[in-house]
Design a protein around this motif. Structure first.
Motif, PDB file in Angstrom:
ATOM      1  N   GLU A 140      -6.094  -6.422  -2.404  1.00  0.00           N
ATOM      2  CA  GLU A 140      -4.528  -6.619  -2.748  1.00  0.00           C
ATOM      3  C   GLU A 140      -4.280  -6.761  -0.692  1.00  0.00           C
ATOM      4  N   ASP A 181       7.495  -1.586   1.896  1.00  0.00           N
ATOM      5  CA  ASP A 181       6.090  -2.142   1.290  1.00  0.00           C
ATOM      6  C   ASP A 181       5.874  -1.781   2.324  1.00  0.00           C
ATOM      7  N   LEU A 182       3.983  -1.075   2.399  1.00  0.00           N
ATOM      8  CA  LEU A 182       3.842  -0.418   3.513  1.00  0.00           C
ATOM      9  C   LEU A 182       2.166  -0.709   3.838  1.00  0.00           C
ATOM     10  N   LYS A 214       5.013  -4.896   4.997  1.00  0.00           N
ATOM     11  CA  LYS A 214       5.090  -6.367   4.791  1.00  0.00           C
ATOM     12  C   LYS A 214       6.025  -6.791   4.559  1.00  0.00           C
TER      13      LYS A 214
HETATM   14 CA    CA Z   1       0.797  -2.515  -0.707  1.00  0.00          CA
END
Ligand code: CA
Ligand code: IPD
Ligand code: CA
Ligand code: CA
Length: 267
Positions: A72, A43-44, A38
């Motif tokens: 999220e 940041d997966l 991301k």
């Molecule tokens: Ca996350």
């Protein structure tokens, strides 16, 4: 709903959804899933994160059409207020653990009403360990009631900290946190903020510190901590917003005051 405390019933419904979602996550682990980055390469997000959030969104909106949803992965509209009942959900907290070790990740569900925490659920999927609280009804791990968390001095405390913060030149409070890390008995880094907050509530960690967390990381943990006498605020001791990212400090109340006063504010 007929019971005096309707949040007990909502909590039971939410727990059943969490168990169902966990089964789907375990099934997904048996096959293949797509992993993307991301905001940066570390940041997966996976399609399992997204489908799990969608599962909760559909459950909440079909059973409770007047409730709001904050997750999220952005399934719902961005919220700018906490009026009414809001479900704050992290479908997989610890996505890096999920991708790399298929272990030690959690589903985190917090239900708030007019900004007040009512239900908190943190479920360690692979360990089948459910941390659970309803406001005023106590906090539990599986069927065991959690005790009020005891005081601890800084040098007898074990604190959850992400080591990355200490090597990041521009990190705020870097010097303050370095001093804290030297003074505590030990530091641990589990890779799931939700589980680390559950561990503080269960007395397995004395405190947990983060320089940046979002509402879905800590909403459920906040409800759990309130039931065991823990304190959870920003690093400077201010109330958490539940709508915006911030720093975070969760601990038993004596350790919390010591960290804010002696390290962050430097008195
Ligand atoms: Ca996350
Ligand atoms: C992350 C985890 C991690 C924490 C990060 C969070 P995610 O959540 O809780 O332990 O250090 O700040 O963003 O992305 O795995 O849900
Ligand atoms: Ca998270
Ligand atoms: Ca997540």
């Amino acid at each position: 709903m007929t019971r005096e405390n309707k949040w007990i019933d909502i909590g039971e419904v939410a727990k059943a959804w969490v168990v169902e979602a966990a089964q789907q996550i375990k099934q997904a682990l048996e096959g293949t899933f797509n992993v993307e980055a991301k905001s940066n390469p570390d940041d997966l997000v996976t399609d399992v994160d997204r489908s799990t959030e969608r599962f909760f969104y559909e459950k909440v909106t079909s059973h409770f059409p007047k409730h709001h949803f904050l997750g999220e992965e952005g399934t719902a509209e961005k919220l700018d207020r906490l009026d009414g009942t809001v479900w704050i959900i992290d479908p997989i907290d610890g996505t890096m653990n999920f991708v790399h070790s298929q272990y030690h990740f959690a589903i985190s569900v917090g239900v708030f009403h007019d900004g007040v925490g009512k239900v908190g659920i943190i479920y360690d999927v692979m360990n089948d360990e459910m941390f659970y609280a309803v406001q005023g009804e106590g906090a539990y791990v599986r069927d065991t009631k959690l005790k009020t968390i005891t005081t601890s001095s800084v040098n007898e405390s074990v604190v959850g900290v992400n080591a990355r913060w200490l090597v990041e030149q521009r990190a705020p409070f870097r010097g303050e946190l370095e001093r804290l890390v030297r003074d505590v008995r030990g530091v641990r880094s589990f890779g799931s903020a939700a589980l680390e907050l559950a561990y503080v509530a269960a007395g397995r960690l004395d405190g947990y510190v983060s320089l940046k967390l979002s509402p879905w990381d800590y909403a459920a943990g906040k409800v759990l901590l309130a039931e065991v006498g823990g304190t959870i605020t920003t690093l400077q001791g201010e109330e958490l917003s539940l709508l915006e990212p911030s720093t975070l400090l969760a601990a038993n109340s004596s350790l919390h005051s010591a960290i804010v006063d002696q390290y962050i504010k430097g008195e």
